[in-house]
Design an enzyme around this catalytic site. Structure first.
Site, PDB file in Angstrom:
ATOM      1  N   TYR A  63     -29.214  -0.284  43.872  1.00 23.16           N
ATOM      2  CA  TYR A  63     -28.550   0.321  43.594  1.00 23.16           C
ATOM      3  C   TYR A  63     -27.319  -0.907  43.488  1.00 23.16           C
ATOM      4  CZ  TYR A  63     -24.399   2.846  42.002  1.00 23.16           C
ATOM      5  OH  TYR A  63     -23.109   2.706  41.513  1.00 23.16           O
ATOM      6  N   ASP A  75     -27.749  -8.916  46.459  1.00 25.18           N
ATOM      7  CA  ASP A  75     -26.574  -7.801  46.616  1.00 25.18           C
ATOM      8  C   ASP A  75     -26.382  -7.246  47.412  1.00 25.18           C
ATOM      9  OD1 ASP A  75     -24.859  -6.155  45.780  1.00 25.18           O
ATOM     10  OD2 ASP A  75     -26.404  -4.743  44.710  1.00 25.18           O
ATOM     11  N   LYS A 107     -17.292  -4.038  48.756  1.00 23.37           N
ATOM     12  CA  LYS A 107     -17.062  -2.968  50.095  1.00 23.37           C
ATOM     13  C   LYS A 107     -16.264  -3.624  51.017  1.00 23.37           C
ATOM     14  CE  LYS A 107     -20.378   0.348  48.650  1.00 23.37           C
ATOM     15  NZ  LYS A 107     -21.493   0.254  48.069  1.00 23.37           N
TER      16      LYS A 107
END
Ligand SMILES: *Cc1c(COP(=O)(O)O)cnc(C)c1O
Length: 428
Positions: free
Chosen positions: A145, A240, A268
């Site tokens: 994702y 990522d 995050k």
């Protein structure tokens, strides 16, 4: 059973004014059923909901809170910063400090641009890769994702996987046609795509540790294959590390596995619980960004002082205290006891873990890719999830997510979790 009256009322009322009642789909408990918990407050490893129930939190805002809720050092800098103004739309010393800190600590990064989310970071990384290579195609690994921008929403992990959506309406075919999917952990598959399309591939984007279809570590040699083949074809390799960055080691998966990508995306943890994302990498590519170069990217609130100070406080703590061994030990304790619980209850399950992220998959065999993950028993997860919730353990409302362990999770939290699980397994 938990009393969730207030959460229930809020959910009904929210649904009238917010699509689905939530601002990010997986929060709605769609795949596990029942009423989502409306959270009122958090403290360390625990959260409290609007009905006064308390839980040990293993979602931790989906990863940012590696130091737990309301870490004193983070709160202190936030209180300090907020008094000086919340946003200027002009450069600040904090941004320079954060960028310098990361450039110094992470070898593959010469320069860094701050944005407001992981989605923005990956979107910009792709634009940079296309500009740098002057090529159209990207390769994305199935089940990974990378946020919700158009080119990434095919065979995506996270919420899309949870709700069983293969793709999203609203994205023109011309755009999806530019994304080639490849199964995670298959060197053969990626090499074969490169043999066919290599000259047109701008970038390979990968979660170096897949964590949005549950935790799936890379098999031996896989990341090296990605590095080698992209180097051979002058394709940009993008890691990522929105979850793995500052999580599995300060320098993320690239430090752990010793593979240097060309570009890295963060999110995050880098915001310490406030909205921050970042793209970093080789100067040659990063300097294409405006105003140095001509690849456009901007943000009114990018580099926001509150967000950056929370991120910086978190990163400084991680760098100084180096809690990674402790995090690993705490999580290993949980892993071992859960393995015992599974055995004792005769339930088929496997736990996959890297450092302080792990997933319990209800299945017999190792999970190595998207197809394996989809075959796991999600019905059983649903029962397990509600059983645990009733006992005050807040797990991700999806079978395809990680458990996030923070420095605030103590041995006592782990023991309570294990005891709760033992009882829940008995009833399954
Ligand atoms: C969460 C996540 C994103 C998206 O970040 P947002 O801040 O939610 O936009 C991108 N990539 C990975 C690996 C993620 O886990």
């Amino acid at each position: 059973m938990l009393d969730k009256q207030n959460s229930g009322k809020l959910f009904q009322s929210a649904k009238k004014v917010i699509p689905g009642g939530v601002n990010s789909p997986v929060r709605a408990f769609g795949s596990v059923g029942g009423t989502p918990v409306f959270v009122k407050s958090g403290d360390g490893a625990e959260i409290a909901d609007e009905d006064g129930n308390k839980y040990i939190d293993y979602v931790m805002s989906w990863g940012p809170l590696i130091l737990g809720h309301c870490h004193p050092q983070v709160i202190e800098v936030l209180e300090d910063t907020i008094k000086k103004g919340t946003s200027f739309g002009a450069p600040t010393a904090l941004e320079e400090e954060l960028a310098r800190f990361i450039v110094k600590r992470i070898k593959s990064i010469d320069k860094l641009r701050l944005v407001n989310s992981g989605t923005e970071a990956t979107m910009t990384a792709i634009r940079l890769a296309r500009a740098y290579t002057d090529r159209p195609l990207i390769i994305k690994l199935e089940g990974c994702y990378h946020g919700h921008s158009d080119g990434f929403l095919t065979q995506a992990g996270s919420g899309m996987m949870t709700s069983g959506m293969p793709a999203s309406p609203g994205i023109p075919e011309d755009i999806t046609a530019l994304t080639i999917g490849a199964p995670y952990n298959s060197s053969e598959a990626i090499l074969s795509i490169f043999r066919k399309h290599g000259e047109d591939v701008a970038a390979v984007i990968a979660e170096p540790i897949a964590a949005n279809m549950g935790v799936i570590p890379p098999v031996d040699g896989y990341l090296q294959t990605l590095r080698d083949v992209t180097a051979d074809f002058d394709t940009v390799l993008i890691f990522d590390e929105v979850i793995s960055g500052f999580r599995v080691a300060f320098g993320g998966a690239q430090e752990l596995y010793e593979i240097e990508p060309d570009l890295t995306c963060f999110g995050k943890i880098i915001g310490g619980g406030l909205p921050v994302g970042a793209i970093g990498g080789r100067a040659e590519i990063m300097d294409l960004l405006a105003p140095e170069g001509s690849v456009y990217q901007a943000g009114t609130l990018s580099g926001n002082p509150l967000a950056v100070s929370a991120g910086l406080a978190t990163l400084k703590f991680l760098d100084e205290k180096n809690p990674y061994i402790q995090l690993d030990e705490t999580t290993e304790l949980l892993e071992m006891a859960m393995t015992d619980n599974l055995k004792e209850a005769g339930i088929e399950g496997i736990i996959q873990r890297v450092g302080s992220i792990m997933t319990l998959f209800f299945t017999k065999n190792e999970v190595r890719n998207f197809d394996d993950a989809k075959k796991t028993d999600t019905k059983l997860y649903r029962k397990y999830f509600h059983g645990m919730l009733d006992k005050g353990i807040y797990l991700a409302p999806s079978a395809f997510e990680a458990m996030f362990i923070s420095t605030a999770h103590t041995t006592a939290h782990i023991e309570r979790t294990i005891e709760a699980q033992r009882e829940v397994f008995k009833g399954i």
